[in-house]
Design a protein around this motif. Structure first.
Motif, PDB file in Angstrom:
ATOM      1  N   GLU A   1     -27.914 189.650  -0.261  1.00 60.22           N
ATOM      2  CA  GLU A   1     -29.256 188.702  -0.619  1.00 60.22           C
ATOM      3  C   GLU A   1     -28.610 187.128  -0.899  1.00 60.22           C
ATOM      4  OE1 GLU A   1     -32.717 188.463  -4.070  1.00 60.22           O
ATOM      5  OE2 GLU A   1     -30.685 189.276  -4.411  1.00 60.22           O
ATOM      6  N   LYS A   2     -27.469 187.252  -1.598  1.00 57.13           N
ATOM      7  CA  LYS A   2     -26.988 185.857  -1.707  1.00 57.13           C
ATOM      8  C   LYS A   2     -26.493 185.184  -0.402  1.00 57.13           C
ATOM      9  CE  LYS A   2     -24.787 187.256  -6.366  1.00 57.13           C
ATOM     10  NZ  LYS A   2     -23.410 187.301  -6.829  1.00 57.13           N
ATOM     11  N   LEU A   3     -26.019 185.798   0.354  1.00 57.25           N
ATOM     12  CA  LEU A   3     -25.400 185.118   1.576  1.00 57.25           C
ATOM     13  C   LEU A   3     -26.786 184.605   2.316  1.00 57.25           C
ATOM     14  CD1 LEU A   3     -22.712 187.793   2.690  1.00 57.25           C
ATOM     15  CD2 LEU A   3     -22.547 185.244   1.943  1.00 57.25           C
ATOM     16  N   VAL A   4     -27.690 185.408   2.293  1.00 59.52           N
ATOM     17  CA  VAL A   4     -29.155 185.094   3.045  1.00 59.52           C
ATOM     18  C   VAL A   4     -29.939 183.741   2.535  1.00 59.52           C
ATOM     19  CG1 VAL A   4     -31.537 185.685   3.537  1.00 59.52           C
ATOM     20  CG2 VAL A   4     -29.593 187.373   4.048  1.00 59.52           C
ATOM     21  N   ASN A   5     -29.847 183.814   1.111  1.00 57.12           N
ATOM     22  CA  ASN A   5     -30.593 182.690   0.533  1.00 57.12           C
ATOM     23  C   ASN A   5     -29.618 181.408   0.864  1.00 57.12           C
ATOM     24  OD1 ASN A   5     -32.837 184.306  -0.476  1.00 57.12           O
ATOM     25  ND2 ASN A   5     -31.523 184.849  -2.560  1.00 57.12           N
TER      26      ASN A   5
ATOM     27  N   ALA B   1     -16.355 187.713   1.664  1.00 53.73           N
ATOM     28  CA  ALA B   1     -17.135 189.081   1.575  1.00 53.73           C
ATOM     29  C   ALA B   1     -16.821 190.066   2.809  1.00 53.73           C
ATOM     30  CB  ALA B   1     -18.720 188.608   1.446  1.00 53.73           C
ATOM     31  N   GLY B   2     -16.575 189.532   3.817  1.00 54.04           N
ATOM     32  CA  GLY B   2     -16.011 190.468   4.793  1.00 54.04           C
ATOM     33  C   GLY B   2     -14.987 190.933   4.908  1.00 54.04           C
ATOM     34  N   GLU B   3     -13.968 190.469   3.941  1.00 53.63           N
ATOM     35  CA  GLU B   3     -12.646 191.060   3.946  1.00 53.63           C
ATOM     36  C   GLU B   3     -12.239 191.767   2.555  1.00 53.63           C
ATOM     37  OE1 GLU B   3     -10.241 187.227   4.305  1.00 53.63           O
ATOM     38  OE2 GLU B   3     -10.729 187.135   6.490  1.00 53.63           O
ATOM     39  N   ARG B   4     -12.994 191.333   1.620  1.00 49.68           N
ATOM     40  CA  ARG B   4     -12.809 191.951   0.267  1.00 49.68           C
ATOM     41  C   ARG B   4     -13.270 193.194   0.133  1.00 49.68           C
ATOM     42  NH1 ARG B   4      -9.376 191.449  -4.473  1.00 49.68           N
ATOM     43  NH2 ARG B   4     -10.542 191.708  -6.322  1.00 49.68           N
ATOM     44  N   VAL B   5     -12.379 194.249  -0.240  1.00 49.10           N
ATOM     45  CA  VAL B   5     -13.041 195.655  -0.235  1.00 49.10           C
ATOM     46  C   VAL B   5     -13.175 195.837  -1.646  1.00 49.10           C
ATOM     47  CG1 VAL B   5     -12.687 198.162   0.315  1.00 49.10           C
ATOM     48  CG2 VAL B   5     -12.234 196.490   1.887  1.00 49.10           C
ATOM     49  N   GLN B   6     -14.167 196.442  -2.316  1.00 52.04           N
ATOM     50  CA  GLN B   6     -14.551 196.944  -3.713  1.00 52.04           C
ATOM     51  C   GLN B   6     -15.464 198.288  -3.563  1.00 52.04           C
ATOM     52  OE1 GLN B   6     -13.663 195.136  -6.958  1.00 52.04           O
ATOM     53  NE2 GLN B   6     -12.218 195.414  -5.269  1.00 52.04           N
ATOM     54  N   PHE B   7     -15.287 199.208  -4.300  1.00 54.65           N
ATOM     55  CA  PHE B   7     -15.809 200.476  -4.221  1.00 54.65           C
ATOM     56  C   PHE B   7     -15.782 201.137  -2.601  1.00 54.65           C
ATOM     57  CE2 PHE B   7     -17.950 197.823  -7.377  1.00 54.65           C
ATOM     58  CZ  PHE B   7     -17.726 198.758  -8.404  1.00 54.65           C
ATOM     59  N   GLY B   8     -14.602 200.856  -2.010  1.00 61.56           N
ATOM     60  CA  GLY B   8     -14.313 201.510  -0.942  1.00 61.56           C
ATOM     61  C   GLY B   8     -15.034 200.842   0.426  1.00 61.56           C
ATOM     62  N   VAL B   9     -15.592 199.690   0.220  1.00 65.94           N
ATOM     63  CA  VAL B   9     -16.318 199.055   1.185  1.00 65.94           C
ATOM     64  C   VAL B   9     -16.290 197.431   1.064  1.00 65.94           C
ATOM     65  CG1 VAL B   9     -18.268 201.072   1.575  1.00 65.94           C
ATOM     66  CG2 VAL B   9     -18.553 199.235  -0.020  1.00 65.94           C
ATOM     67  N   PRO B  10     -16.489 196.646   2.125  1.00 64.97           N
ATOM     68  CA  PRO B  10     -16.425 195.424   2.225  1.00 64.97           C
ATOM     69  C   PRO B  10     -17.634 194.783   1.123  1.00 64.97           C
ATOM     70  CG  PRO B  10     -16.101 195.805   4.339  1.00 64.97           C
ATOM     71  CD  PRO B  10     -16.516 197.172   3.746  1.00 64.97           C
ATOM     72  N   VAL B  11     -17.249 193.590   0.280  1.00 64.15           N
ATOM     73  CA  VAL B  11     -18.299 193.249  -0.409  1.00 64.15           C
ATOM     74  C   VAL B  11     -19.550 192.857   0.338  1.00 64.15           C
ATOM     75  CG1 VAL B  11     -18.763 191.253  -1.914  1.00 64.15           C
ATOM     76  CG2 VAL B  11     -16.449 192.587  -2.110  1.00 64.15           C
ATOM     77  N   ALA B  12     -19.322 192.609   1.417  1.00 64.72           N
ATOM     78  CA  ALA B  12     -20.566 192.042   2.250  1.00 64.72           C
ATOM     79  C   ALA B  12     -21.590 193.223   2.613  1.00 64.72           C
ATOM     80  CB  ALA B  12     -20.162 191.498   3.552  1.00 64.72           C
ATOM     81  N   SER B  13     -21.096 194.487   2.355  1.00 67.28           N
ATOM     82  CA  SER B  13     -22.005 195.592   2.664  1.00 67.28           C
ATOM     83  C   SER B  13     -22.873 195.725   1.340  1.00 67.28           C
ATOM     84  CB  SER B  13     -20.991 196.971   2.961  1.00 67.28           C
ATOM     85  OG  SER B  13     -20.281 197.404   1.956  1.00 67.28           O
ATOM     86  N   HIS B  14     -22.935 195.148   0.360  1.00 64.90           N
ATOM     87  CA  HIS B  14     -23.578 195.532  -0.776  1.00 64.90           C
ATOM     88  C   HIS B  14     -24.855 194.648  -0.517  1.00 64.90           C
ATOM     89  CE1 HIS B  14     -20.668 197.794  -2.735  1.00 64.90           C
ATOM     90  NE2 HIS B  14     -19.736 196.795  -2.726  1.00 64.90           N
ATOM     91  N   GLN B  15     -25.906 195.237  -1.106  1.00 64.06           N
ATOM     92  CA  GLN B  15     -27.048 194.678  -0.982  1.00 64.06           C
ATOM     93  C   GLN B  15     -27.264 193.331  -1.629  1.00 64.06           C
ATOM     94  OE1 GLN B  15     -30.209 197.233  -2.094  1.00 64.06           O
ATOM     95  NE2 GLN B  15     -29.854 198.722  -0.236  1.00 64.06           N
TER      96      GLN B  15
END
Length: 416
Positions: free
Chosen positions: A315-319, A297-311
């Protein structure tokens, strides 16, 4: 100010690592290094090809991981928590490798250590501990999975030998094993006639008829009439071996019977040891899947930002991290109770039910973070999830452990 020491895994939200002693962490780190060096670089190939890496068995013996919770006979005599941490790191590599250690140590070696004669212990335990011999544990049958009391395999005393007939299914390692611990029903008449079986088993029910009891036997797999066939194809535990076993008039010496603890409490005591390993091992699989998802998630870029930046991803990572932390706390509590001699059977069921269920959900969620790439063997989450379908099923299904806990809570037996 003192320097802050961060846990070795980002899934450890509560610094649970600080609860372990230096000796415990040393065991963990040694097994983690082995997993990093020998399992992770090869597991995609082993899993894809459906191959169990038999060449690592002596290495597991050299590390002291085979029967590591047992004392004497060349066994390491480690604590329950140390054994749990070893299971956790092995399963972070792959469930199939941890399963080998559980079958060899928690089932086969525990059966011989707990229920065997001194001669049986001297013959088999040192070789099994070194990985020079491999064992399997034959309890489950084609028609008797969750209900071992309904097994149909039987042993009869004939001319000073035991003759065993029956069939077993889902028996780990059977096709490569040197010795099988086979559980079969024996009449009390035959048991009473066998000095090795102990006269304590002789009992008469009120109507005067003789009972049958479940007894264990050490059966060399080279015995005539013993056949083990690997079950294929499998979608789970592909870097492991599970077999159908057929016993057709297999003859073993009279002293092949395990003399101690006749009845179902014999195999159940071994199953509790294996279930304990699952409480820890499943946390390892979940942690590995989470860490793979977090890195991706920190390396994969989608919509111009890392996937990890999406809310939604956060939430998935936190849970996932929350559930892993809770599972780790449960494993640690159960381990400390086991080391203190205070662990009860229903507690193991609570840990196995919760942590196996937790782990499979974490691994499935981790796969979604990886998107389509997550269905390849380039990444671990779906492999772990597939393996956990078996882990969740063997050594007691969710339903069985739920009813064990239900019986504990209500005092009512709901199995029948």
């Amino acid at each position: 100010m003192t320097d802050v020491v961060h846990p070795s895994s980002p899934a450890d939200l509560l610094d649970i690592e600080s609860e372990f002693s230096a000796a415990e962490l040393a065991v963990r780190d040694r097994v983690r290094e082995f997993a990093d060096r020998r399992i992770r670089p090869n597991i995609a190939r082993w899993f894809g090809d459906g191959v169990f890496p038999r060449e690592i068995v002596p290495e597991l013996g050299e590390l002291g991981l085979l029967g590591m919770h047992l004392d004497g006979y060349g066994c390491a005599g480690r604590s329950a928590v140390e054994y749990g941490l070893a299971c956790q790191e092995l399963e972070a590599g792959d469930s199939g490798i941890r399963t080998f250690v559980s079958v060899q140590g928690s089932l086969v070696m525990s059966a011989i250590h707990k229920h065997g004669s001194p001669a049986q212990q001297e013959e088999w335990l040192p070789r099994l501990a070194r990985g020079e011999a491999i064992g399997c544990f034959g309890l489950t049958e084609p028609g008797a999975g969750s209900d071992p009391a309904s097994m149909t395999t039987r042993a009869r005393l004939v001319g000073g030998e035991w003759v065993i007939d029956g069939a077993k299914r889902w028996i780990g390692l059977a096709s490569i094993a040197d010795v099988a611990v086979i559980w079969a029903k024996v009449s009390d008449d035959d048991a009473a006639a066998s000095p090795a079986a102990s006269a304590r088993t002789s009992a008469v029910v009120p109507d005067g008829s003789r009972r049958e009891r479940v007894r264990g036997f050490l059966v060399p797999t080279s015995s005539a009439g013993f056949t083990a066939t690997p079950i294929e194809p499998k979608l789970s535990m592909r870097a492991s071996i599970q077999c159908d076993v057929v016993l057709r008039s297999v003859r073993v010496p009279e002293d092949a019977i395990l003399p101690e603890n006749p009845g179902l409490r014999g195999p159940f005591a071994c199953l509790d040891e294996a279930r304990y390993g699952i409480v820890w091992g499943s946390v390892g699989a979940a942690r590995d899947a989470f860490e793979a998802a977090l890195t991706y998630a920190g390396e994969r870029v989608q919509f111009g930002v890392p996937v990890a930046s999406h809310q939604l991803t956060q939430e998935k990572l936190v849970n996932m991290a929350l559930e892993i932390s809770k599972g780790q706390l449960m494993a640690l509590r159960i381990g400390r109770l086991k080391d203190a001699g205070r662990l009860e059977a229903h507690m193991i069921s609570a840990g196995k039910l919760n942590n196996a269920r937790m782990a499979i959900e974490v691994c499935r969620t981790a796969r979604t973070v990886l998107g389509g790439n997550g269905v390849t063997l380039d990444h671990s989450p779906l492999r772990h999830a597939n393996n956990l379908e078996s882990v969740r099923t063997y050594e007691g299904t969710d339903e069985v452990h739920t009813l064990i806990l239900g019986r504990h809570l209500t005092g009512i037996q709901a199995f029948r």
